[in-house]
Design a protein around this motif. Structure first.
Motif, PDB file in Angstrom:
ATOM      1  N   GLU A 172       0.829  -1.201   0.000  1.00  0.00           N
ATOM      2  CA  GLU A 172       0.000   0.000   0.000  1.00  0.00           C
ATOM      3  C   GLU A 172       0.865   1.253   0.000  1.00  0.00           C
ATOM      4  O   GLU A 172       0.607   2.211  -0.742  1.00  0.00           O
ATOM      5  N   ARG A 223       2.412  -1.853   9.562  1.00  0.00           N
ATOM      6  CA  ARG A 223       0.962  -1.605   9.531  1.00  0.00           C
ATOM      7  C   ARG A 223       0.515  -0.825  10.759  1.00  0.00           C
ATOM      8  O   ARG A 223      -0.263   0.144  10.660  1.00  0.00           O
ATOM      9  N   SER A 280      -8.017   2.833  -0.379  1.00  0.00           N
ATOM     10  CA  SER A 280      -7.833   1.379  -0.309  1.00  0.00           C
ATOM     11  C   SER A 280      -6.983   0.910  -1.466  1.00  0.00           C
ATOM     12  O   SER A 280      -7.406   0.137  -2.303  1.00  0.00           O
ATOM     13  N   VAL A 281      -5.744   1.405  -1.510  1.00  0.00           N
ATOM     14  CA  VAL A 281      -4.849   1.021  -2.600  1.00  0.00           C
ATOM     15  C   VAL A 281      -4.625  -0.478  -2.587  1.00  0.00           C
ATOM     16  O   VAL A 281      -4.665  -1.138  -3.608  1.00  0.00           O
ATOM     17  N   GLY A 282      -4.370  -1.032  -1.391  1.00  0.00           N
ATOM     18  CA  GLY A 282      -4.198  -2.480  -1.269  1.00  0.00           C
ATOM     19  C   GLY A 282      -2.924  -2.963  -1.923  1.00  0.00           C
ATOM     20  O   GLY A 282      -2.024  -2.207  -2.244  1.00  0.00           O
TER      21      GLY A 282
END
Length: 503
Positions: free
Chosen positions: A35, A348, A420-422
């Motif tokens: 991300e 994260r 929300s690139v993910g």
């Protein structure tokens, strides 16, 4: 503005046949890094100066902004700072590893099985080192307990190990001047992790007193009750001392005076703590952080966030030793697990809490050096880095693509700038390269007075504005292909701190 370095020690590696040509960092599930990478500058940086041995000492000095050619005086003196060992200018500190040697042969014919003795606990190691102290310590040689298998011996007026500077004539001259000041001679001492499974005779100390102490340490430790108990549990016995990493009292400039930022170090490793102490940074101890695979990842992440948001510090350096240790052990599965833990249990958490705070921040994620599984020790190849700025989305509109498959990928992905690139990866297996360098920085104008003198031919072409064309297999690290798309190569690792801080 807050600044963060998250460093996975030895995280970079070579393509693995078992992973279909991917590296452990490519193969690992790393959604947090993916991300970040979609909106970051991605490139390669040379953390190890030409002619210096690849190690966590020289590499982490560089990442913190200290040119190793100027500041490096040996590894163990930095570790000595961390554990509070009093050093005079005429003292020499050296690492005293507790290693595992084979048992049947005469000492010179033994082999190094394990440089960490199954990641021995500090508690067990302290008992063993106390047994060594009782027999070997005197006014000249003094032993100090460190962490796990890593300990310290002070040699009063001792000789100085030939440092990584000694690959150059100037470095050798500096070593000899330093040794003359101490009334000693330059010694060649070898890291045990560089020679796993090899017969030790060619790598033993040439100094008679050091060699005699190593031999005697085996006699003291081989049948010690702690080691007998460890063998019964299937663990490697810590059956010998191994001396290396010698040097004199370090002199490191204040990080705050140098950079105008107040910083903190979060690491389980005495070396990193020692660098921080020398630089006047705050050292944060995290309960359960042990430098191994089962360290307290979440505790490290929270310590970094608290240092920045609660304690009001400007800069946090989070160092994770586990990927390096797994590389030395030659364990592909455990190295991937260490990388995944770094991603989900440190990166994260830090990102989520920093985002929630609303405080703008810049984050640099990188290894210090590769620790390829093939050789089970360090290499000097460039390492990949990711530089993220929470205030910026790199690239306006569609990013530049270097191949038809990449263009097809971008055509199919329309939400790259959403929250929300993910884990969006190109067909090469790398995150989408939104990675234009900032402020007009190019590979050429970050190179110092004579950058091309210290880089290999494939990378030298990048300094001249040509696409980065890396030939060495060990240069093909995580997202090396993306770095080639960006063309960003930074040849002086100690300048990365200026890049992070926007200086």
């Amino acid at each position: 503005m807050k600044y963060i370095v998250i460093l996975g020690d030895g995280m970079a590696d070579e393509p693995q046949e078992a992973l279909d040509g991917r590296t452990p960092l490519e193969a690992a599930a790393t959604p947090a890094m993916d991300e970040l990478a979609a909106w970051s500058e991605i490139g390669l940086v040379q953390t190890i100066p030409e002619g210096m041995a690849p190690g966590s000492d020289t590499a982490n000095l560089a990442v913190l902004g200290y040119d190793p050619r100027r500041y490096y005086t040996g590894r163990s003196p930095l570790e000595a700072l961390s554990i509070g060992v009093p050093m005079k200018d005429t003292d020499v500190a050296m690492r005293c590893n507790l290693v595992t040697l084979t048992e049947e042969e005469p000492y010179e014919q033994k082999r190094i099985i394990d440089h960490s003795s199954s990641e021995i606990s500090t508690e067990d190691a302290a008992i063993l080192l106390k047994a060594v102290q009782r027999e070997l310590q005197n006014e000249t040689y003094q032993f100090y307990v460190g962490t796990s298998y890593r300990h310290c011996m002070i040699w009063k007026g001792g000789a100085v190990e030939a440092s990584p500077r000694s690959a150059s004539a100037a470095g050798r001259a500096a070593d000899e001047r330093n040794a003359a000041r101490l009334g000693g001679a330059v010694l060649e001492l070898v890291p045990p992790h560089d020679h796993l499974t090899e017969v030790i005779k060619p790598y033993l100390p040439t100094d008679e007193a050091l060699l005699a102490m190593q031999k005697r340490s085996y006699e003291i430790l081989a049948n010690h009750p702690i080691n007998l108990e460890r063998k019964a549990k299937g663990l490697n016995p810590a059956n010998s001392c191994w001396f290396w990493g010698a040097g004199t009292k370090p002199m490191v400039d204040s990080f705050e005076k140098k950079n105008g930022k107040r910083g903190a170090m979060i690491s389980a490793v005495d070396l990193l703590k020692g660098i921080a102490i020398g630089a006047g940074m705050k050292v944060i101890e995290v309960e359960g952080a042990n430098g191994g695979l089962n360290t307290n990842y979440e505790g490290k992440a929270q310590a970094a966030v608290d240092a920045l948001l609660k304690d009001g510090l400007d800069f946090a350096y989070v160092h994770l030793e586990a990927p390096d240790e797994m590389g030395h052990q030659g364990s592909l599965e455990r190295k991937i697990r260490a990388i995944e833990n770094l991603d989900q249990r440190i990166i994260r958490i830090v990102k989520e809490q920093m985002d929630a705070s609303g405080e703008p921040y810049r984050m640099l994620v990188l290894p210090d050096h590769p620790t390829p599984l093939r050789i089970r020790t360090h290499s000097s190849d460039p390492v990949p880095y990711l530089l993220y700025d929470s205030r910026k989305i790199y690239g306006n509109g569609a990013p530049q693509a270097s191949s038809s498959s990449d263009r097809l990928y971008y055509e199919k992905k329309t939400a790259l700038r959403s929250a929300s690139v993910g884990a969006k990866r190109t067909s090469t297996g790398c995150p989408a390269p939104h990675n234009a360098p900032e402020s007009g920085d190019s590979v050429a104008n970050l190179s110092g007075e004579n950058p091309q003198a210290s880089v290999s031919a494939p990378l030298r072409s990048a300094l001249n504005g040509h696409p980065l064309d890396v030939q060495s297999p060990s240069d093909r690290l995580y997202c090396e292909r993306t770095a080639k798309m960006s063309g960003i190569f930074r040849p002086q690792g100690y300048q990365m701190i200026d890049v992070l801080l926007g200086a």
